[in-house]
Design a protein around this motif. Structure first.
Motif, short mmCIF file in Angstrom:
data_model
loop_
_atom_site.label_atom_id
_atom_site.label_comp_id
_atom_site.label_asym_id
_atom_site.label_seq_id
_atom_site.Cartn_x
_atom_site.Cartn_y
_atom_site.Cartn_z
N ASP A 59 -4.11 -1.05 9.62
CA ASP A 59 -4.45 -0.50 8.31
C ASP A 59 -4.74 -1.69 7.41
O ASP A 59 -4.67 -2.84 7.85
N ARG A 60 -5.06 -1.44 6.16
CA ARG A 60 -5.35 -2.52 5.22
C ARG A 60 -4.93 -2.07 3.83
O ARG A 60 -5.25 -0.96 3.41
N LEU A 61 -4.21 -2.95 3.13
CA LEU A 61 -3.87 -2.71 1.73
C LEU A 61 -5.07 -3.20 0.91
O LEU A 61 -5.38 -4.39 0.89
N LEU A 62 -5.76 -2.25 0.27
CA LEU A 62 -7.01 -2.55 -0.43
C LEU A 62 -6.79 -3.02 -1.87
O LEU A 62 -7.51 -3.90 -2.36
N SER A 63 -5.82 -2.42 -2.55
CA SER A 63 -5.56 -2.77 -3.95
C SER A 63 -4.25 -2.13 -4.40
O SER A 63 -3.64 -1.36 -3.66
N VAL A 64 -3.85 -2.46 -5.62
CA VAL A 64 -2.64 -1.90 -6.23
C VAL A 64 -2.92 -1.63 -7.70
O VAL A 64 -3.82 -2.23 -8.29
N PHE A 127 9.80 0.72 -12.18
CA PHE A 127 8.46 1.06 -12.66
C PHE A 127 7.59 1.46 -11.47
O PHE A 127 7.81 1.00 -10.35
N PRO A 128 6.59 2.33 -11.70
CA PRO A 128 5.74 2.78 -10.60
C PRO A 128 4.67 1.76 -10.24
O PRO A 128 4.15 1.04 -11.10
N LEU A 129 4.38 1.69 -8.94
CA LEU A 129 3.32 0.84 -8.41
C LEU A 129 2.63 1.65 -7.32
O LEU A 129 3.30 2.15 -6.41
N THR A 130 1.32 1.81 -7.43
CA THR A 130 0.58 2.57 -6.42
C THR A 130 -0.14 1.59 -5.50
O THR A 130 -0.89 0.72 -5.96
N LEU A 131 0.11 1.75 -4.21
CA LEU A 131 -0.51 0.94 -3.16
C LEU A 131 -1.65 1.77 -2.57
O LEU A 131 -1.45 2.93 -2.19
N HIS A 132 -2.84 1.20 -2.48
CA HIS A 132 -4.01 1.89 -1.97
C HIS A 132 -4.35 1.34 -0.58
O HIS A 132 -4.86 0.21 -0.48
N PHE A 133 -4.04 2.12 0.46
CA PHE A 133 -4.29 1.72 1.84
C PHE A 133 -5.59 2.34 2.35
O PHE A 133 -5.93 3.47 1.99
N GLN A 134 -6.27 1.63 3.22
CA GLN A 134 -7.53 2.11 3.79
C GLN A 134 -7.32 3.38 4.61
O GLN A 134 -8.08 4.34 4.47
N ASP A 138 -3.11 6.58 -0.67
CA ASP A 138 -2.35 6.07 -1.82
C ASP A 138 -0.86 6.40 -1.68
O ASP A 138 -0.52 7.53 -1.33
N VAL A 139 -0.03 5.41 -1.95
CA VAL A 139 1.42 5.59 -1.93
C VAL A 139 1.97 5.01 -3.23
O VAL A 139 1.79 3.82 -3.51
#
Length: 160
Positions: A59-64, A127-134, A138-139
């Motif tokens: 997989d790949r973490l694209l952005s946050v 605090f919330p942080l959203t991780l955007h995986f390919q 989104d998590v």
């Protein structure tokens, strides 16, 4: 004596759950997102976590992103030709199948630039942080703000 020990254990149990927090999305398991409390004069803060890829596919973490800043970036530390460590932004981070991707001080990390709600960056807050995986999508995780790094990362602390 046993009864006393059980009472003490029962009282300590909620504290253990308060610091341990984990998230799952598909084959990815994100363990204990954390950040150091933001010193009064620091303009930026970093967030850390571990992604376990339990699947057979990369997989790949694209952005946050986070609502506490208009600018959250993926960063890494690299060694320059002169031997110094330098921080640099990266476009994305691979999450290899069957491996762990570690976001830790002096390694990959999330830089949160110019946070707007500094009140959430004090010890004991989240605090919330959203991780955007390919692949996994989104998590959104809750980053625990701590006075010091977790015990397993004590020797790696740094500030931005």
């Amino acid at each position: 004596m046993l009864k006393h020990a059980l009472v003490v254990a029962a009282l300590l149990l909620p504290a253990a759950f308060a610091t341990a927090h984990e998230y799952t999305a598909g084959d990815l398991h994100i363990a204990h997102p954390w950040s150091l409390a933001l010193p009064p004069n620091a303009p930026n803060v970093a967030a850390y976590f571990i992604v376990h890829n339990n699947g057979a596919v990369d997989d790949r973490l694209l952005s946050v992103d986070t609502p506490i800043s208009a600018n959250a970036q993926l960063h890494e530390h690299v060694q320059t030709a002169a031997g110094a460590m330098q921080m640099q932004q990266v476009d994305s981070v691979p999450v290899p199948a069957g491996k762990d991707l570690v976001f830790a001080p002096s390694a990959y990390h999330v830089m949160i630039l110019q946070p707007t709600d500094r009140s959430l960056l004090t010890d004991g807050k989240r605090f919330p942080l959203t991780l955007h995986f390919q692949r996994a999508g989104d998590v959104t995780v809750q980053v625990a703000v701590q006075q010091q790094a977790p015990a397993e990362q004590q020797g790696h602390s740094h500030a931005h």
